[in-house]
Design an enzyme around this catalytic site. Structure first.
Site, PDB file in Angstrom:
ATOM      1  N   GLU A  71      25.636  53.008  71.693  1.00  0.00           N
ATOM      2  CA  GLU A  71      27.038  53.346  71.401  1.00  0.00           C
ATOM      3  C   GLU A  71      27.312  53.414  69.895  1.00  0.00           C
ATOM      4  O   GLU A  71      28.393  53.070  69.428  1.00  0.00           O
ATOM      5  CB  GLU A  71      27.997  52.352  72.062  1.00  0.00           C
ATOM      6  CG  GLU A  71      27.972  52.384  73.576  1.00  0.00           C
ATOM      7  CD  GLU A  71      28.317  53.745  74.156  1.00  0.00           C
ATOM      8  OE1 GLU A  71      28.975  54.542  73.463  1.00  0.00           O
ATOM      9  OE2 GLU A  71      27.917  54.018  75.290  1.00  0.00           O
ATOM     10  N   GLY A  72      26.331  53.870  69.147  1.00  0.00           N
ATOM     11  CA  GLY A  72      26.470  53.970  67.702  1.00  0.00           C
ATOM     12  C   GLY A  72      25.895  52.735  67.042  1.00  0.00           C
ATOM     13  O   GLY A  72      26.434  51.637  67.193  1.00  0.00           O
TER      14      GLY A  72
END
Length: 565
Positions: free
Chosen positions: A431-432
């Protein structure tokens, strides 16, 4: 196998809701008027029971008996089916989803508490409903009425599950490099062809259908992210009654062999002219996907918090039982040694800070949704990368410390301590990555000339000034740290972007420490029994901000000179 039994931190969450973040402000809005104290107490209590009694007991199974692919069929870890059904039947998947489509319509803040508990109980299983919740969020905001009516009730109930398909072998952080194609069919659907990797719960035998959100490129679409569209591609095509019908033209090519979260199948997915439906307009795929990803980033931050809670509970229990030498305070266990107590106390202090930051972010999301106030929207945006990065960095550090407390037995798989560290390590990546979160903070999140950041710093200094009479030993250093953060923020705003990026991670951690100091000051004012832990945070940990902010101000040229390409 360890005999340790984790307990969901619902009491600490309730304290934070009531005394730190001001949850009552959410319940006072018309949008969430039904989410008062009774509902909150009931939901947190019910979720804690499900986590403690049903979900946590299957966590070890996920590690010892990983998800597997047999002749193209996904087989989940033993006990995951029973635990998943308890989660679904308890209403925990659609807790914050719209009541119009089978959700409970409760605040995202409550859902964040529940998801933290679930992650602490079994991260590998919790990933399944978390991805479904993200898909529900994206469809609520961007899908057609027909898609919403068909898919959302089944996703919210746990009858079906959802995934997110972004990454390709050549397109990770650079999503714009993706090659998956979409061609229009005569009936208004699209044929999706391509391969995706790192797809969490890309298949499941816990549900009757798996619904994939897939980023793909239409013919003649422009290069980069502007040419990306989003498609809903189910494993089974719904029939006339909305039930799973014909198998779609997609398959799981293989499962990844991973460091941790073995019970969560990470799939390589292949789509071969698979039938899908456009979500939103052509070229709007990234906007729709970011609706899903932003809340998912907070969710991942709270995964770090949740699993760290379990690891810390295990380490504390072990430290109380493990006898090793005479202790200064006469405690029978190693918890009586000052350095062991330091590890545990500092871990508990930072865990509380990370939990408050995450729940404060969730509150801002709720208030933005309930009021439409741009101030709340900006606050949610600012806190999201901090909550994700600090929550997961803190979680990894605590899981590592928990293994250290176990000593040699922590390195032995029987205790379960190693699993916590292996499972939690991914949270700083997906998620980053946390580096991307830090760059986002000093880049996009300061484009308002730092207004949201400076407003929050001002509020912290106000808290500190008001507490100077009652708790000067905590209030004064907190005020000084907030002032240093204010000056560093102004310097960051004046810096070139690559110089900002060079100091981004240090700046983010310093910001988190100041936020954590404020959380502990508020806690000590609300409950004197929390004063000792507040001292640990403000007197022992907060001083790190000075070194961090000094590093944040160093130009990028120093790094490039030190390590040429």
């Amino acid at each position: 196998m360890s005999s340790f039994t984790p307990r969901a931190p619902s009491d600490d969450q309730k304290f934070i809701l009531d005394h730190i973040i001001g949850y009552s402000e959410i319940a006072a809005t018309p949008a969430f008027s039904e989410a008062g104290p009774e509902i909150t107490e009931a939901m947190l209590g019910a979720a804690a029971r499900i986590c403690d009694e049903v979900v946590a007991p299957v966590n070890r199974n996920g590690d010892l008996f990983p998800a597997r692919l047999e002749n193209g069929v996904l087989r989940s870890s033993p006990g995951f089916d029973t635990a998943f059904r308890a989660i679904a039947e308890g209403g925990l998947i659609g807790l914050s989803a719209s009541a119009e489509f089978g959700g409970m319509g409760l605040p995202h803040t409550l859902a964040t508490c529940v998801n933290e508990m679930l992650a602490g109980a079994c991260l590998a299983l919790q990933l399944n409903p978390l991805l479904t919740q993200g898909q529900v969020e994206a469809l609520e905001h961007h899908a057609s009425a027909e898609l919403k009516a068909l898919y959302l009730p089944k996703l919210n109930s746990g009858e079906w599950s959802g995934t997110m398909n972004l990454t390709e072998p050549q397109a990770g952080t650079d999503v714009g490099a993706l090659r998956t194609k979409a061609l229009a069919n005569a009936d208004g659907s699209y044929a999706i062809t391509g391969q995706k990797i790192f797809i969490t719960w890309g298949d499941s035998d816990l549900v009757s259908n798996v619904c994939h959100l897939v980023l793909a490129r239409l013919p003649d679409a422009p290069a980069g992210t502007k040419g990306i569209s989003l498609f809903l591609v189910p494993k089974y095509l719904p029939d006339a009654d909305g039930n799973p019908g014909t198998a779609n033209s997609l398959r799981v090519v293989s499962l990844e062999h991973k460091l941790g979260i073995h019970g969560s199948p990470t799939c390589v997915m292949e789509f071969s002219d698979a039938t899908g439906w456009l979500v939103d307009a052509p070229g709007k795929g990234m906007a729709a996907m970011f609706t899903m990803m932003n809340n998912a980033r907070l969710g991942v931050g709270m995964q770090g918090v949740g699993l760290a809670e379990t690891a810390l509970q295990a380490a504390t229990a072990y430290a109380r039982d493990r006898i090793q030498g005479k202790t200064p305070d006469g405690s029978p266990g190693i918890i009586g040694h000052a350095d062991v107590r330091r590890i545990l106390a500092e871990a508990r202090a930072e865990l509380f800070s990370a939990r408050v930051i995450g729940l404060g972010c969730a509150k801002a999301i709720d208030m933005a949704r309930a009021t439409g106030d741009a101030h709340w929207k900006a606050r949610a945006a600012l806190l999201t990368p901090i909550a994700k990065s600090y929550g997961t960095d803190t979680g990894i550090a605590i899981a590592d410390a928990a293994l250290q407390i176990h000593g040699g037995m922590g390195y032995i798989e029987e205790t379960g301590a190693a699993q916590y560290l292996r499972d939690i390590r991914i949270t700083a990546i997906y998620e980053g990555t946390n580096g991307i979160q830090a760059m986002d903070l000093v880049g996009r999140k300061l484009v308002d000339s730092g207004e949201a950041a400076l407003r929050m710093i001002h509020e912290i200094q106000t808290d500190a000034r008001e507490a100077r009479t009652s708790l000067p030993e905590l209030a004064d250093p907190l005020w000084q740290a907030a002032e240093a953060l204010r000056e560093a923020t102004e310097a960051m705003l004046a810096a070139e972007m690559n110089d900002r990026f060079a100091g981004a991670s240090a700046y983010l951690r310093a910001f988190a420490l100041v936020l954590g100091g404020d959380a502990h000051l508020r806690a000590a004012l609300a409950d004197p029994s929390r004063l000792a832990l507040a001292r640990v945070m403000i007197r022992r940990l907060l001083p790190q901000h000075e070194a961090l902010l000094a590093a944040a101000g160093e130009p990028a040229a120093v790094l490039y000179a030190a390590l040429p390409a």
